[in-house]
Write a protein that holds these residues in place. Structure first.
Motif, PDB file in Angstrom:
ATOM      1  N   LYS A  39       0.707  -1.273  -0.035  1.00  0.00           N
ATOM      2  CA  LYS A  39      -0.052   0.112   0.006  1.00  0.00           C
ATOM      3  C   LYS A  39       1.039   1.289  -0.027  1.00  0.00           C
ATOM      4  O   LYS A  39       0.586   2.279  -0.860  1.00  0.00           O
ATOM      5  N   LYS A  40       1.949   1.381   0.535  1.00  0.00           N
ATOM      6  CA  LYS A  40       2.871   2.444   0.881  1.00  0.00           C
ATOM      7  C   LYS A  40       3.679   2.704  -0.359  1.00  0.00           C
ATOM      8  O   LYS A  40       3.777   3.616  -0.991  1.00  0.00           O
ATOM      9  N   GLN A  41       4.042   1.592  -1.057  1.00  0.00           N
ATOM     10  CA  GLN A  41       5.031   1.530  -2.245  1.00  0.00           C
ATOM     11  C   GLN A  41       4.231   1.722  -3.390  1.00  0.00           C
ATOM     12  O   GLN A  41       4.780   2.248  -4.377  1.00  0.00           O
ATOM     13  N   SER A  42       2.947   1.248  -3.561  1.00  0.00           N
ATOM     14  CA  SER A  42       2.219   1.371  -4.868  1.00  0.00           C
ATOM     15  C   SER A  42       2.141   2.917  -5.364  1.00  0.00           C
ATOM     16  O   SER A  42       1.438   3.774  -4.660  1.00  0.00           O
ATOM     17  N   ALA A  43       2.210   2.998  -6.764  1.00  0.00           N
ATOM     18  CA  ALA A  43       2.038   4.291  -7.164  1.00  0.00           C
ATOM     19  C   ALA A  43       0.652   4.535  -7.736  1.00  0.00           C
ATOM     20  O   ALA A  43      -0.055   5.884  -7.788  1.00  0.00           O
ATOM     21  N   SER A  44      -0.311   3.519  -7.972  1.00  0.00           N
ATOM     22  CA  SER A  44      -1.623   3.757  -8.300  1.00  0.00           C
ATOM     23  C   SER A  44      -2.537   2.693  -7.642  1.00  0.00           C
ATOM     24  O   SER A  44      -1.863   1.780  -7.047  1.00  0.00           O
ATOM     25  N   LEU A  45      -3.715   2.807  -7.869  1.00  0.00           N
ATOM     26  CA  LEU A  45      -4.605   1.854  -7.271  1.00  0.00           C
ATOM     27  C   LEU A  45      -4.637   0.499  -7.924  1.00  0.00           C
ATOM     28  O   LEU A  45      -4.549  -0.698  -7.194  1.00  0.00           O
ATOM     29  N   SER A  46      -4.492   0.456  -9.421  1.00  0.00           N
ATOM     30  CA  SER A  46      -4.407  -0.884  -9.907  1.00  0.00           C
ATOM     31  C   SER A  46      -3.113  -1.427  -9.615  1.00  0.00           C
ATOM     32  O   SER A  46      -3.058  -2.735  -9.440  1.00  0.00           O
ATOM     33  N   GLU A  47      -1.926  -0.763  -9.443  1.00  0.00           N
ATOM     34  CA  GLU A  47      -0.755  -1.189  -9.141  1.00  0.00           C
ATOM     35  C   GLU A  47      -0.872  -2.081  -7.714  1.00  0.00           C
ATOM     36  O   GLU A  47      -0.410  -3.231  -7.379  1.00  0.00           O
ATOM     37  N   PHE A  48      -1.576  -1.444  -6.857  1.00  0.00           N
ATOM     38  CA  PHE A  48      -1.756  -1.753  -5.357  1.00  0.00           C
ATOM     39  C   PHE A  48      -2.575  -3.022  -5.485  1.00  0.00           C
ATOM     40  O   PHE A  48      -2.161  -4.161  -4.804  1.00  0.00           O
ATOM     41  N   VAL A  49      -3.595  -3.186  -6.182  1.00  0.00           N
ATOM     42  CA  VAL A  49      -4.478  -4.278  -6.365  1.00  0.00           C
ATOM     43  C   VAL A  49      -3.877  -5.468  -6.971  1.00  0.00           C
ATOM     44  O   VAL A  49      -3.803  -6.708  -6.338  1.00  0.00           O
ATOM     45  N   VAL A  50      -3.009  -5.159  -8.084  1.00  0.00           N
ATOM     46  CA  VAL A  50      -2.453  -6.246  -8.724  1.00  0.00           C
ATOM     47  C   VAL A  50      -1.000  -6.884  -7.712  1.00  0.00           C
ATOM     48  O   VAL A  50      -1.157  -8.212  -7.827  1.00  0.00           O
ATOM     49  N   GLN A  51      -0.458  -6.036  -7.089  1.00  0.00           N
ATOM     50  CA  GLN A  51       0.353  -6.529  -6.578  1.00  0.00           C
ATOM     51  C   GLN A  51       0.017  -7.385  -5.048  1.00  0.00           C
ATOM     52  O   GLN A  51       0.753  -8.426  -4.683  1.00  0.00           O
ATOM     53  N   CYS A  52      -0.971  -6.808  -4.541  1.00  0.00           N
ATOM     54  CA  CYS A  52      -1.804  -7.639  -3.530  1.00  0.00           C
ATOM     55  C   CYS A  52      -2.275  -9.198  -3.807  1.00  0.00           C
ATOM     56  O   CYS A  52      -2.007  -9.958  -3.200  1.00  0.00           O
ATOM     57  N   MET A 145      -7.204 -13.424 -11.721  1.00  0.00           N
ATOM     58  CA  MET A 145      -7.486 -12.615 -10.306  1.00  0.00           C
ATOM     59  C   MET A 145      -7.031 -11.235 -10.504  1.00  0.00           C
ATOM     60  O   MET A 145      -7.713 -10.181 -10.046  1.00  0.00           O
ATOM     61  N   CYS A 146      -5.890 -11.040 -11.250  1.00  0.00           N
ATOM     62  CA  CYS A 146      -5.375  -9.884 -11.302  1.00  0.00           C
ATOM     63  C   CYS A 146      -6.165  -8.810 -12.104  1.00  0.00           C
ATOM     64  O   CYS A 146      -6.648  -7.563 -11.895  1.00  0.00           O
ATOM     65  N   SER A 147      -6.471  -9.345 -13.254  1.00  0.00           N
ATOM     66  CA  SER A 147      -7.431  -8.525 -14.246  1.00  0.00           C
ATOM     67  C   SER A 147      -8.894  -8.346 -13.628  1.00  0.00           C
ATOM     68  O   SER A 147      -9.143  -7.271 -13.864  1.00  0.00           O
ATOM     69  N   ILE A 148      -9.066  -9.492 -13.147  1.00  0.00           N
ATOM     70  CA  ILE A 148     -10.701  -9.139 -12.482  1.00  0.00           C
ATOM     71  C   ILE A 148     -10.801  -8.374 -11.261  1.00  0.00           C
ATOM     72  O   ILE A 148     -11.572  -7.240 -11.354  1.00  0.00           O
ATOM     73  N   SER A 149      -9.849  -8.370 -10.646  1.00  0.00           N
ATOM     74  CA  SER A 149      -9.699  -7.509  -9.359  1.00  0.00           C
ATOM     75  C   SER A 149      -9.393  -6.137  -9.887  1.00  0.00           C
ATOM     76  O   SER A 149     -10.057  -5.077  -9.225  1.00  0.00           O
ATOM     77  N   ALA A 150      -8.424  -5.967 -10.663  1.00  0.00           N
ATOM     78  CA  ALA A 150      -8.204  -4.561 -10.970  1.00  0.00           C
ATOM     79  C   ALA A 150      -9.377  -3.951 -11.872  1.00  0.00           C
ATOM     80  O   ALA A 150      -9.581  -2.776 -11.447  1.00  0.00           O
ATOM     81  N   SER A 162      -4.485   0.366 -19.268  1.00  0.00           N
ATOM     82  CA  SER A 162      -3.130   0.046 -18.542  1.00  0.00           C
ATOM     83  C   SER A 162      -3.281  -1.125 -17.618  1.00  0.00           C
ATOM     84  O   SER A 162      -2.342  -1.710 -17.265  1.00  0.00           O
ATOM     85  N   LEU A 163      -4.709  -1.693 -17.634  1.00  0.00           N
ATOM     86  CA  LEU A 163      -4.887  -2.765 -16.567  1.00  0.00           C
ATOM     87  C   LEU A 163      -4.368  -4.040 -17.081  1.00  0.00           C
ATOM     88  O   LEU A 163      -4.668  -4.306 -18.398  1.00  0.00           O
ATOM     89  N   PRO A 164      -4.386  -5.193 -16.470  1.00  0.00           N
ATOM     90  CA  PRO A 164      -3.911  -6.251 -16.994  1.00  0.00           C
ATOM     91  C   PRO A 164      -5.259  -7.050 -17.905  1.00  0.00           C
ATOM     92  O   PRO A 164      -6.324  -6.712 -17.571  1.00  0.00           O
ATOM     93  N   ARG A 165      -4.710  -7.611 -18.949  1.00  0.00           N
ATOM     94  CA  ARG A 165      -5.965  -7.868 -19.696  1.00  0.00           C
ATOM     95  C   ARG A 165      -6.316  -9.287 -19.168  1.00  0.00           C
ATOM     96  O   ARG A 165      -5.817  -9.959 -18.591  1.00  0.00           O
ATOM     97  N   LEU A 166      -7.584  -9.758 -19.402  1.00  0.00           N
ATOM     98  CA  LEU A 166      -8.368 -11.020 -19.111  1.00  0.00           C
ATOM     99  C   LEU A 166      -7.788 -11.839 -20.194  1.00  0.00           C
ATOM    100  O   LEU A 166      -7.532 -11.740 -21.422  1.00  0.00           O
ATOM    101  N   PRO A 167      -7.228 -13.106 -19.470  1.00  0.00           N
ATOM    102  CA  PRO A 167      -6.387 -13.984 -20.225  1.00  0.00           C
ATOM    103  C   PRO A 167      -7.393 -14.794 -21.392  1.00  0.00           C
ATOM    104  O   PRO A 167      -8.702 -14.818 -21.091  1.00  0.00           O
TER     105      PRO A 167
END
Length: 172
Positions: A39-52, A145-150, A162-167
């Motif tokens: 949360k502290k390191q992520s630059a954007s909401l989508s980055e935070f979600v994907v990393q989590c 899950m990264c794609s759906i969550s983001a 810029s969001l991860p594409r659905l596979p």
């Protein structure tokens, strides 16, 4: 097997269930500490979600059978781990909600976060129980899950490309 005498064991724990609860609490605290760091390191909401999401799946895949056993136990309503799971989920929901509020300025219904977490839990259990838990399998679940969550969390249309594409899969 651990070369610990019964006397030493019972000096610290009342029974085996207390050991399981302690392990579950430690694992939950470690996971939350990693989420807070993201949360502290992520630059954007989508980055935070994907990393989590990636962290969640890596954590489950790396701890494999232990996480499977503890998650199965915690999912039972009458389990001593159930309240600890509820606390962990609440902390995760609050963390996601705080990060969402920081970026979007509004608060989502907590059911949004709970639903995403339950999907990840379910997918993780599927990996640990019905598929070979290989890096390729884990990565494919993470991608979904990264794609759906983001996509569920990012409301700004300018960020969607810029969001991860659905596979996808090839037909044939």
């Amino acid at each position: 097997a651990a070369n610990i005498s019964r006397r030493t064991f019972y000096k610290y724990f009342k029974n085996k269930v207390e050991v399981l609860e302690s392990i579950y609490q430690i694992a939950a605290e470690l996971l939350m500490a990693r989420f807070r760091a993201v949360k502290k390191q992520s630059a954007s909401l989508s980055e935070f979600v994907v990393q989590c999401v990636e962290l969640f799946f890596d954590y489950h895949a790396n701890l494999g059978p232990l996480i499977r056993m503890m998650t199965e136990e915690a999912l039972r309503a009458d389990s001593p781990l159930a309240p600890h799971r509820a606390t962990l989920l609440e902390h995760m929901v609050n963390l996601f909600d705080d990060r969402y509020f920081e970026e979007e300025g509004v608060r989502l219904d907590p059911k949004v976060y709970y639903s995403l977490i339950w999907m990840m839990e379910s997918a993780s259990m599927n990996i640990l129980t019905t598929t070979p838990c290989t890096r390729e399998v884990v990565d494919s679940y993470k991608a979904v899950m990264c794609s759906i969550s983001a996509r569920a969390m990012v409301s700004d249309p300018s960020q969607w490309d810029s969001l991860p594409r659905l596979p996808t899969r090839e037909l044939g």
